[in-house]
Design an enzyme around this catalytic site. Structure first.
Site, PDB file in Angstrom:
ATOM      1  N   CYS A 121       0.825  -1.215   0.000  1.00  0.00           N
ATOM      2  CA  CYS A 121       0.000   0.000   0.000  1.00  0.00           C
ATOM      3  C   CYS A 121       0.857   1.261   0.000  1.00  0.00           C
ATOM      4  CB  CYS A 121      -0.928  -0.006   1.202  1.00  0.00           C
ATOM      5  SG  CYS A 121      -0.045  -0.162   2.777  1.00  0.00           S
TER       6      CYS A 121
ATOM      7  N   CYS B  45       8.238   3.536  10.760  1.00  0.00           N
ATOM      8  CA  CYS B  45       9.561   3.096  11.187  1.00  0.00           C
ATOM      9  C   CYS B  45       9.513   1.658  11.690  1.00  0.00           C
ATOM     10  CB  CYS B  45      10.120   4.025  12.268  1.00  0.00           C
ATOM     11  SG  CYS B  45       9.321   3.891  13.879  1.00  0.00           S
TER      12      CYS B  45
ATOM     13  N   CYS C 151     -11.842 -39.040  16.562  1.00  0.00           N
ATOM     14  CA  CYS C 151     -10.399 -38.835  16.659  1.00  0.00           C
ATOM     15  C   CYS C 151      -9.721 -40.127  17.096  1.00  0.00           C
ATOM     16  CB  CYS C 151     -10.098 -37.711  17.653  1.00  0.00           C
ATOM     17  SG  CYS C 151      -8.334 -37.451  17.955  1.00  0.00           S
TER      18      CYS C 151
ATOM     19  N   CYS D  54     -18.822 -28.555  11.274  1.00  0.00           N
ATOM     20  CA  CYS D  54     -18.930 -27.450  12.236  1.00  0.00           C
ATOM     21  C   CYS D  54     -18.095 -27.658  13.493  1.00  0.00           C
ATOM     22  CB  CYS D  54     -20.393 -27.211  12.612  1.00  0.00           C
ATOM     23  SG  CYS D  54     -21.163 -28.552  13.548  1.00  0.00           S
TER      24      CYS D  54
ATOM     25  N   CYS E 201     -51.502 -47.384  39.610  1.00  0.00           N
ATOM     26  CA  CYS E 201     -51.586 -47.387  41.081  1.00  0.00           C
ATOM     27  C   CYS E 201     -51.074 -46.095  41.697  1.00  0.00           C
ATOM     28  CB  CYS E 201     -50.827 -48.576  41.655  1.00  0.00           C
ATOM     29  SG  CYS E 201     -49.031 -48.480  41.460  1.00  0.00           S
TER      30      CYS E 201
ATOM     31  N   CYS F  98     -34.333 -47.466  28.955  1.00  0.00           N
ATOM     32  CA  CYS F  98     -35.544 -47.899  28.269  1.00  0.00           C
ATOM     33  C   CYS F  98     -36.751 -47.095  28.735  1.00  0.00           C
ATOM     34  CB  CYS F  98     -35.768 -49.384  28.530  1.00  0.00           C
ATOM     35  SG  CYS F  98     -37.183 -50.082  27.666  1.00  0.00           S
TER      36      CYS F  98
ATOM     37  N   CYS G 104     -47.247 -40.768  20.094  1.00  0.00           N
ATOM     38  CA  CYS G 104     -46.447 -40.402  21.268  1.00  0.00           C
ATOM     39  C   CYS G 104     -45.319 -39.459  20.889  1.00  0.00           C
ATOM     40  CB  CYS G 104     -45.883 -41.663  21.916  1.00  0.00           C
ATOM     41  SG  CYS G 104     -44.799 -41.349  23.318  1.00  0.00           S
TER      42      CYS G 104
END
Length: 483
Positions: A146, A151, A239, A250, A290, A300, A330
């Site tokens: 540029c 310095c 890994c 990601c 009950c 489970c 469900c």
């Protein structure tokens, strides 16, 4: 030169670069590769291997377009590491390519030499630095493309401050509003402290790896492995060193079938609404028959009351005997067809109800995964007892461990179907997804129930259930996995 000649000249055969991506490990058979929707070819590399890979790419580009290795490295880093594209861009428009890579300014109005800017009263052999306002000999000044001159001491101080703050490849010119970047050789020539130089090189390497679409740091704690894949997709990576499992695209926990952007939105929402959802995190529910309090101590969801022996579903508290045909209801959230005509408050309540429906199932499978780790430990203990009693060998009982590992794999996939379903638009595709989700969930619960009660006589039945569960999982992923 004709356009065709120019295009042919800038083309570099892909096979010239394939050598950089060949795995040292044995590749999967093509037939097996196509069967598994999550199949993904990658390799785990050490830092030294990746440094060699990057240096070879830098050298190759440097020779192709006749630039310094430092400039070639900057071009690769800023333009995505695609040598073919960079070579074509550079040969078609060298200046435009350097501007795009922030090597040169957009215009050619480079400042004139410092000496022409000095007032007549000053010694033109000792111009003033615009940062420290000290007069230095001309040879003490340095500038990027540029043309902004400063310095050497100010450049050095600027680089040291930036490196201490963790900046490396994005260090730019000190000129006001100047976006030109400093190449590596320019920076290293002006950093005098060895520890700062070492930090700069380490941070720069980090940036190079992050900018390379076919490289990904392992997110495991204190792990320095870098994963490389020719196809940067949202697939599962494990890994080889620390055994961390993550999404290659990601870098977060693997989340199929949910895509990277959706899981990011879901996790952000869960974090924001965590206090609202706290009430559903309790471990106990009342038996629907009950009404005695029951604590869930396994993965489970097929529950059996220890008091009245009633079989019910932990999620919806429905009778398990008729649950096979109703499992779709469900796991599926029933939208209110008239919600658009309700008040703002009613719509807000409906939105919260919908979120909690999916969050509860997401959280439940997270807990089930943790509980099934305990189940695996109990299975290993049980196998050890059986072996000690001469009731078979470890090999005879290995199928139980295989079943437990498959159960964790299937439940992990099922867990990530709920963020996917939450953000899906209503329609035939969502209905198909929820149907397959329900089928997978039913088979997972059957597998979990059988694992917790399996003996040698159940081996054939259990292995058949394993095949069914994995088939359901594969079908769902083949139809809905987006990469």
């Amino acid at each position: 030169m004709s356009a065709e000649d120019q295009d042919s000249e800038c083309e570099i055969e892909d096979e010239d670069y394939d050598n950089y991506y060949l795995s040292n490990e044995e590749e999967l058979e093509l037939a097996d590769y196509k069967k598994d929707p999550e199949s993904f070819q990658y390799e785990c590399l050490k830092v030294e291997e990746v440094e060699k890979l990057l240096n070879e790419l830098v050298e190759l580009l440097s020779l192709e377009i006749n630039v310094t290795p430092s400039l070639a490295k900057l071009l690769l880093h800023t333009l995505g590491w695609s040598i073919n594209e960079i070579v074509c861009m550079f040969r078609a428009d060298a200046h435009g390519t350097l501007v795009t890579a922030k090597v040169k300014p957009a215009n050619n109005n480079v400042p004139k030499p410092l000496m022409s800017h000095q007032p007549p009263s000053l010694n033109n052999n000792n111009p003033m630095c615009p940062v420290c306002y000290a007069h230095q000999p001309v040879e003490f000044f340095k500038a990027l493309a540029c043309g902004h001159q400063f310095c050497k001491e100010c450049w050095s101080s600027h680089f040291e401050v930036q490196v201490i703050e963790g900046v490396s490849t994005s260090i730019g010119c000190m000129g006001q509003d100047c976006i030109v970047l400093a190449p590596e050789d320019f920076v290293l020539a002006l950093i005098n402290k060895p520890n700062i130089r070492e930090k700069y090189q380490r941070f720069a390497f980090r940036d190079y790896v992050k900018s390379h679409p076919q490289l990904r740091f392992c997110p495991g704690p204190n792990c320095d492995i870098i994963v490389r894949s020719k196809e940067p997709m949202a697939k599962s990576v494990v890994c080889h060193q620390c055994k961390s499992r993550f999404c290659f695209k990601c870098g977060t926990d693997y989340h199929a079938p949910t895509d990277c952007e959706t899981i990011k939105r879901w996790l952000t929402k869960c974090a924001d609404d965590s206090e609202t959802a706290n009430y559903i995190s309790a471990h106990t529910k009342d038996c629907p028959k009950c009404h005695i309090c029951i604590e869930k101590n396994g993965g489970c969801n097929h529950m059996q009351c220890y008091n009245c022996k009633h079989d019910f579903c932990w999620m919806c508290l429905g009778d398990w005997k008729s649950h096979g045909s109703e499992y779709y209801e469900c796991s599926r959230y029933k939208e209110n067809p008239n919600i658009a005509y309700e008040s703002v408050h009613a719509q807000a309540r409906e939105a919260l109800k919908k979120y909690l429906h999916y969050y509860e199932r997401w959280e439940n499978h997270s807990k089930s995964l943790r509980l099934e780790e305990q189940t695996l430990t109990r299975i290993k203990d049980r196998i050890e007892v059986k072996v000690m009693e001469s009731s078979g060998t470890w090999i005879d009982w290995q199928y139980l461990i295989d079943a437990a590992n498959l159960l964790a794999k299937c439940r992990y996939t099922l867990k990530y179907t709920y963020p996917y379903a939450y953000y899906m638009e209503s329609g035939p595709r969502k209905e198909l997804f929820e149907y397959q989700q329900a089928q997978l969930e039913a088979e997972i619960e059957n597998l979990s129930w059988k694992i917790e009660r399996a003996e040698t006589t159940d081996r054939g039945d259990l292995q058949n259930q394993m095949d069914i569960a994995e088939k359901r999982r594969s079908i769902l992923l083949k139809d809905f996995l987006e990469v």
